[in-house]
Design a protein around this motif. Structure first.
Motif, PDB file in Angstrom:
ATOM      1  N   HIS A 209     -20.309 -23.043  26.538  1.00  0.00           N
ATOM      2  CA  HIS A 209     -20.702 -21.765  27.156  1.00  0.00           C
ATOM      3  C   HIS A 209     -21.776 -21.053  26.358  1.00  0.00           C
ATOM      4  O   HIS A 209     -22.756 -20.551  26.921  1.00  0.00           O
ATOM      5  CB  HIS A 209     -19.486 -20.853  27.291  1.00  0.00           C
ATOM      6  CG  HIS A 209     -19.839 -19.479  27.769  1.00  0.00           C
ATOM      7  ND1 HIS A 209     -20.249 -19.219  29.058  1.00  0.00           N
ATOM      8  CD2 HIS A 209     -19.886 -18.282  27.113  1.00  0.00           C
ATOM      9  CE1 HIS A 209     -20.515 -17.934  29.197  1.00  0.00           C
ATOM     10  NE2 HIS A 209     -20.304 -17.344  28.026  1.00  0.00           N
ATOM     11  N   GLY A 210     -21.613 -21.012  25.035  1.00  0.00           N
ATOM     12  CA  GLY A 210     -22.503 -20.212  24.200  1.00  0.00           C
ATOM     13  C   GLY A 210     -23.936 -20.677  24.188  1.00  0.00           C
ATOM     14  O   GLY A 210     -24.866 -19.855  24.179  1.00  0.00           O
ATOM     15  N   PHE A 211     -24.168 -21.990  24.202  1.00  0.00           N
ATOM     16  CA  PHE A 211     -25.533 -22.509  24.119  1.00  0.00           C
ATOM     17  C   PHE A 211     -26.358 -22.099  25.331  1.00  0.00           C
ATOM     18  O   PHE A 211     -27.445 -21.545  25.192  1.00  0.00           O
ATOM     19  CB  PHE A 211     -25.495 -24.035  23.995  1.00  0.00           C
ATOM     20  CG  PHE A 211     -26.848 -24.656  23.740  1.00  0.00           C
ATOM     21  CD1 PHE A 211     -27.405 -24.628  22.478  1.00  0.00           C
ATOM     22  CD2 PHE A 211     -27.558 -25.257  24.774  1.00  0.00           C
ATOM     23  CE1 PHE A 211     -28.656 -25.201  22.241  1.00  0.00           C
ATOM     24  CE2 PHE A 211     -28.800 -25.826  24.548  1.00  0.00           C
ATOM     25  CZ  PHE A 211     -29.348 -25.799  23.276  1.00  0.00           C
ATOM     26  N   GLN A 212     -25.833 -22.335  26.527  1.00  0.00           N
ATOM     27  CA  GLN A 212     -26.600 -21.969  27.719  1.00  0.00           C
ATOM     28  C   GLN A 212     -26.632 -20.461  27.921  1.00  0.00           C
ATOM     29  O   GLN A 212     -27.609 -19.926  28.449  1.00  0.00           O
ATOM     30  CB  GLN A 212     -26.031 -22.661  28.954  1.00  0.00           C
ATOM     31  CG  GLN A 212     -24.573 -22.380  29.249  1.00  0.00           C
ATOM     32  CD  GLN A 212     -24.090 -23.134  30.467  1.00  0.00           C
ATOM     33  OE1 GLN A 212     -24.576 -22.915  31.571  1.00  0.00           O
ATOM     34  NE2 GLN A 212     -23.150 -24.039  30.276  1.00  0.00           N
ATOM     35  N   ALA A 229     -31.292 -27.235  29.304  1.00  0.00           N
ATOM     36  CA  ALA A 229     -30.473 -26.509  28.332  1.00  0.00           C
ATOM     37  C   ALA A 229     -28.987 -26.702  28.630  1.00  0.00           C
ATOM     38  O   ALA A 229     -28.174 -26.870  27.708  1.00  0.00           O
ATOM     39  CB  ALA A 229     -30.834 -25.030  28.349  1.00  0.00           C
ATOM     40  N   LYS A 230     -28.619 -26.691  29.910  1.00  0.00           N
ATOM     41  CA  LYS A 230     -27.218 -26.900  30.288  1.00  0.00           C
ATOM     42  C   LYS A 230     -26.767 -28.311  29.918  1.00  0.00           C
ATOM     43  O   LYS A 230     -25.647 -28.505  29.442  1.00  0.00           O
ATOM     44  CB  LYS A 230     -27.042 -26.655  31.790  1.00  0.00           C
ATOM     45  CG  LYS A 230     -27.228 -25.208  32.211  1.00  0.00           C
ATOM     46  CD  LYS A 230     -27.037 -25.020  33.708  1.00  0.00           C
ATOM     47  CE  LYS A 230     -25.607 -25.279  34.119  1.00  0.00           C
ATOM     48  NZ  LYS A 230     -25.394 -24.979  35.559  1.00  0.00           N
ATOM     49  N   PHE A 231     -27.642 -29.282  30.133  1.00  0.00           N
ATOM     50  CA  PHE A 231     -27.310 -30.678  29.802  1.00  0.00           C
ATOM     51  C   PHE A 231     -27.121 -30.838  28.295  1.00  0.00           C
ATOM     52  O   PHE A 231     -26.142 -31.447  27.844  1.00  0.00           O
ATOM     53  CB  PHE A 231     -28.425 -31.598  30.295  1.00  0.00           C
ATOM     54  CG  PHE A 231     -28.194 -33.050  29.981  1.00  0.00           C
ATOM     55  CD1 PHE A 231     -27.429 -33.847  30.821  1.00  0.00           C
ATOM     56  CD2 PHE A 231     -28.733 -33.633  28.833  1.00  0.00           C
ATOM     57  CE1 PHE A 231     -27.202 -35.193  30.531  1.00  0.00           C
ATOM     58  CE2 PHE A 231     -28.514 -34.966  28.532  1.00  0.00           C
ATOM     59  CZ  PHE A 231     -27.750 -35.747  29.388  1.00  0.00           C
ATOM     60  N   VAL A 232     -28.060 -30.286  27.509  1.00  0.00           N
ATOM     61  CA  VAL A 232     -27.961 -30.376  26.050  1.00  0.00           C
ATOM     62  C   VAL A 232     -26.728 -29.624  25.552  1.00  0.00           C
ATOM     63  O   VAL A 232     -26.021 -30.093  24.645  1.00  0.00           O
ATOM     64  CB  VAL A 232     -29.239 -29.820  25.389  1.00  0.00           C
ATOM     65  CG1 VAL A 232     -29.075 -29.751  23.863  1.00  0.00           C
ATOM     66  CG2 VAL A 232     -30.443 -30.679  25.745  1.00  0.00           C
ATOM     67  N   GLY A 233     -26.461 -28.453  26.146  1.00  0.00           N
ATOM     68  CA  GLY A 233     -25.306 -27.674  25.745  1.00  0.00           C
ATOM     69  C   GLY A 233     -23.999 -28.400  25.998  1.00  0.00           C
ATOM     70  O   GLY A 233     -23.087 -28.371  25.163  1.00  0.00           O
TER      71      GLY A 233
END
Length: 257
Positions: A209-212, A229-233
């Motif tokens: 949750h925090g990354f995106q 970004a969602k994929f990497v997160g």
């Protein structure tokens, strides 16, 4: 109060600070992981101890480490303040919780963050504190530069003065604090390994949750790039990195059964 102060004392300002410190901590997780993976080398901890010495004695890294400690404190304090503000704004909970599509991790960031903070305290007291205060054992490595064969010798505290590495008659001699031995001793305790597994699970959900969320707060949510970004997160910070971290205590524990 200046505009700058007003900005960073507001809820949005605190979220911005949390996003920036959070992304900085994400970068640290990658760097720290690369170094910690040295524990898998079959060299009796030579590479791992060299990494530990470099990270604690190279001046630029030491400066960055102070920024890291500050980021952890600010990130934790700001999270606590925001959580209290949110509860104060809605002192009475919903009779029926709204189905807003939010995922479990986004609704429990406070709990996850608390587990991670406790983990950081335990982790630093087990390794960082002992290493910096000279409570770790000492070791000497003798590596034959022709054959690559390495032998080790435990050093008494009276024999060890400081970290040194030099070559004598084709033998590379390295004397070091043995953080590798300290890690192996600690991770032979099942309850500590279990705690690390739980903490890494909490870290995984926290990062998913925090990354995106950080990208959204900073306005970096362009429809073309935000899916990346969602994929990497999810797959990078939410799965791969926590699994790599938890693999180390599990590896040490299982190989010493």
């Amino acid at each position: 109060m200046s505009n700058f102060s007003k900005t960073f004392s507001s809820t949005l300002g605190k979220k911005l600070v949390m996003s920036l410190t959070g992304l900085f901590l994400c970068v640290f997780l990658i760097v720290h992981l690369i170094g910690n993976l040295q524990i898998f080398k079959a060299d009796d901890g030579l590479a791992f101890n060299q990494y530990a010495h470099f990270m604690t004695h190279f001046p630029p890294i030491k400066i960055i480490s102070y920024l890291l400690y500050l980021s952890i404190i600010v990130h934790s304090v700001w999270a606590l303040i925001l959580t209290r503000r949110n509860k104060a704004a809605r002192p009475i909970g919903y009779a029926i919780k709204p189905k807003d599509g939010s995922i479990w991790s986004s609704r429990n960031m406070g709990i996850l963050g608390t587990i991670i903070f406790i983990f950081i305290v335990v982790h630093m007291s087990n390794f960082w504190f002992k290493y910096h205060q000279g409570y770790t054992p000492f070791v000497e490595y003798q590596t034959n530069l022709k054959t690559g064969e390495t032998t080790t010798r435990v050093l008494d505290a009276s024999e060890f003065k400081e970290y040194v590495t030099y070559v004598d008659n084709g033998i590379q001699i390295t004397q070091s604090e043995d953080l590798y031995k300290e890690v192996y001793t600690a991770f032979q305790q099942w309850w500590l390994v279990l705690f690390y597994v739980i903490a890494m699970a909490a870290l995984a959900f926290h990062l998913i949750h925090g990354f995106q969320s950080a990208f959204q707060t900073l306005g970096w949510n362009h429809r073309k790039y935000f899916p990346i970004a969602k994929f990497v997160g999810l797959w990078g910070f939410g799965i791969l990195i926590p699994l790599a971290y938890v693999a180390m205590p599990l590896y040490v524990f299982l190989t010493n059964l």
